[in-house]
Scaffold this motif. Structure first.
Motif, PDB file in Angstrom:
ATOM      1  N   LYS A 131     -10.744 -40.519  -9.405  1.00  0.00           N
ATOM      2  CA  LYS A 131     -11.891 -41.091  -8.707  1.00  0.00           C
ATOM      3  C   LYS A 131     -11.465 -42.262  -7.827  1.00  0.00           C
ATOM      4  CE  LYS A 131     -13.013 -43.908 -12.787  1.00  0.00           C
ATOM      5  NZ  LYS A 131     -14.083 -44.314 -13.734  1.00  0.00           N
TER       6      LYS A 131
ATOM      7  N   HIS B 151     -20.735 -38.508 -13.821  1.00  0.00           N
ATOM      8  CA  HIS B 151     -19.370 -39.048 -13.824  1.00  0.00           C
ATOM      9  C   HIS B 151     -18.521 -38.345 -14.870  1.00  0.00           C
ATOM     10  CE1 HIS B 151     -16.319 -41.862 -15.400  1.00  0.00           C
ATOM     11  NE2 HIS B 151     -16.276 -42.415 -14.195  1.00  0.00           N
TER      12      HIS B 151
ATOM     13  N   LEU C 269     -14.109 -37.563  -7.838  1.00  0.00           N
ATOM     14  CA  LEU C 269     -15.350 -38.299  -7.657  1.00  0.00           C
ATOM     15  C   LEU C 269     -15.124 -39.445  -6.671  1.00  0.00           C
ATOM     16  CD1 LEU C 269     -18.299 -38.587  -8.706  1.00  0.00           C
ATOM     17  CD2 LEU C 269     -17.405 -40.163 -10.441  1.00  0.00           C
TER      18      LEU C 269
ATOM     19  N   LEU D 244     -17.105 -42.583  -4.816  1.00  0.00           N
ATOM     20  CA  LEU D 244     -18.280 -43.441  -4.927  1.00  0.00           C
ATOM     21  C   LEU D 244     -18.284 -44.435  -3.770  1.00  0.00           C
ATOM     22  CD1 LEU D 244     -17.634 -44.260  -8.673  1.00  0.00           C
ATOM     23  CD2 LEU D 244     -19.289 -42.588  -7.852  1.00  0.00           C
TER      24      LEU D 244
ATOM     25  N   ARG E  24     -16.935 -47.908 -16.849  1.00  0.00           N
ATOM     26  CA  ARG E  24     -16.320 -46.841 -16.053  1.00  0.00           C
ATOM     27  C   ARG E  24     -16.282 -47.221 -14.568  1.00  0.00           C
ATOM     28  NH1 ARG E  24     -17.854 -44.796 -20.663  1.00  0.00           N
ATOM     29  NH2 ARG E  24     -17.033 -42.814 -21.466  1.00  0.00           N
TER      30      ARG E  24
ATOM     31  N   THR F  56     -12.802 -48.205 -11.871  1.00  0.00           N
ATOM     32  CA  THR F  56     -12.591 -47.288 -10.751  1.00  0.00           C
ATOM     33  C   THR F  56     -11.739 -47.950  -9.669  1.00  0.00           C
ATOM     34  OG1 THR F  56     -14.746 -46.238 -11.152  1.00  0.00           O
ATOM     35  CG2 THR F  56     -13.722 -45.877  -8.993  1.00  0.00           C
TER      36      THR F  56
END
Length: 224
Positions: A43, A107, A117, A119, A138, A142
Motif C-alpha cells: 500500500k 483495507h 491499495l 490512499l 494501519r 502506511t
C-alpha cells in the motif's frame, strides 16, 4: 460593449499518463506509482495539496494496474471485494465510525488477497485523525509520498492542461505573465483558469494578459 451569452459547457478533464507532466516537484511520487507492484506492505498514501494532481495520478495508476477507484465516503455503499483499489480523500471520513469501519474491512480484504491499495489525502496518514484504533494504526503504518508544490515548469504545464480541459487556447504571452504574478499553487491555478474562462465567456475578450490583469485585481480586492 455588449455582453456575450454564456453557456455552462462541460469541462473535459484529461487524465491519461501522457497528460501528466513530470518535473522535480512530482518525480518521486510518479516513481512510486510506477513501482506499485513493489510497495512495502502492498500500500501507499499519496498526499498533496488541493489540485496537486492526486486524482490524475490515481487514474494513471488505475489504468496501469486495473484498479477500481472509490472515494472514502462511498465505501459504505459497496461490499468489500478483493483486487487493486484506490481510495480517495481518506481524511474526509475521520470520526465517522461506520465509514471508518468500512475502510478497515476494505483495507484488510484487499491486502489479504494480494491486492494493492492506494490512499489519498492532503496530509500524511499520521494526521488523518482516524478514531477507530485498529484502522488508525494501519493508516499510520502506511508509507507515503508527497506531490510537492509546483516549480515553474510544472505550474506552466498545469495551466496549459487546465486551459486545454476547458478547450481554451490562451495568448502565448499569458503563461509567463501569470507565472510572475499569480499565487504559486495548484489550487490558485485552478481558480485563475476558471475565472478567466468565465470572464472570457461573459465579455467575449481574448484570454490574455489584459483579461488576466482584471481577473487578478478582483482576486486581490476584498470587496469583490
Amino acid at each position: 460593449m455588449s455582453r456575450q451569452l454564456t453557456f455552462d459547457l462541460p469541462v473535459r478533464m484529461a487524465s491519461g499518463r501522457e497528460d501528466f507532466f513530470v518535473t522535480e516537484a512530482n518525480a518521486m511520487a510518479v516513481a512510486e506509482i510506477d513501482r506499485w507492484q513493489h510497495w512495502p506492505a502492498g500500500k501507499l498514501a499519496l498526499i498533496g495539496d488541493e489540485g496537486a494532481g492526486k486524482t490524475h495520478l490515481v487514474h494513471v495508476w488505475a489504468e496501469a494496474s486495473g484498479a477500481r477507484i472509490l472515494s472514502a465516503q462511498d465505501l459504505l455503499q459497496r461490499d468489500p471485494a478483493p483486487g487493486h483499489l484506490a481510495i480517495e480523500d481518506v481524511p474526509a471520513i475521520a470520526g465517522d465510525r461506520d465509514a471508518e469501519t468500512a475502510l478497515f474491512h476494505w483495507h484488510n480484504l484487499v491486502l489479504a488477497e494480494g491486492g494493492r491499495l492506494l490512499l489519498t489525502g492532503t496530509t500524511p496518514p499520521a494526521l488523518w485523525q482516524i478514531a477507530l484504533p485498529d484502522l488508525a494504526s494501519r493508516m499510520q503504518g502506511t508509507p507515503s509520498v508527497r506531490l510537492e508544490e509546483p516549480d515553474d515548469m510544472l505550474l506552466q504545464a498545469v495551466l496549459l492542461k487546465l486551459f486545454a480541459d476547458r478547450q481554451i487556447t490562451p495568448q502565448p504571452s499569458l503563461l509567463p505573465w501569470l507565472l510572475r504574478r499569480m499565487d504559486r499553487s495548484f489550487a490558485a491555478a485552478g481558480r485563475v483558469v476558471a475565472a478567466l474562462d468565465a470572464e472570457a465567456l461573459r465579455t467575449g475578450r481574448a484570454v490574455g494578459p489584459k483579461l488576466a490583469a482584471d481577473v487578478l485585481e478582483r482576486f486581490d480586492d476584498p470587496a469583490t
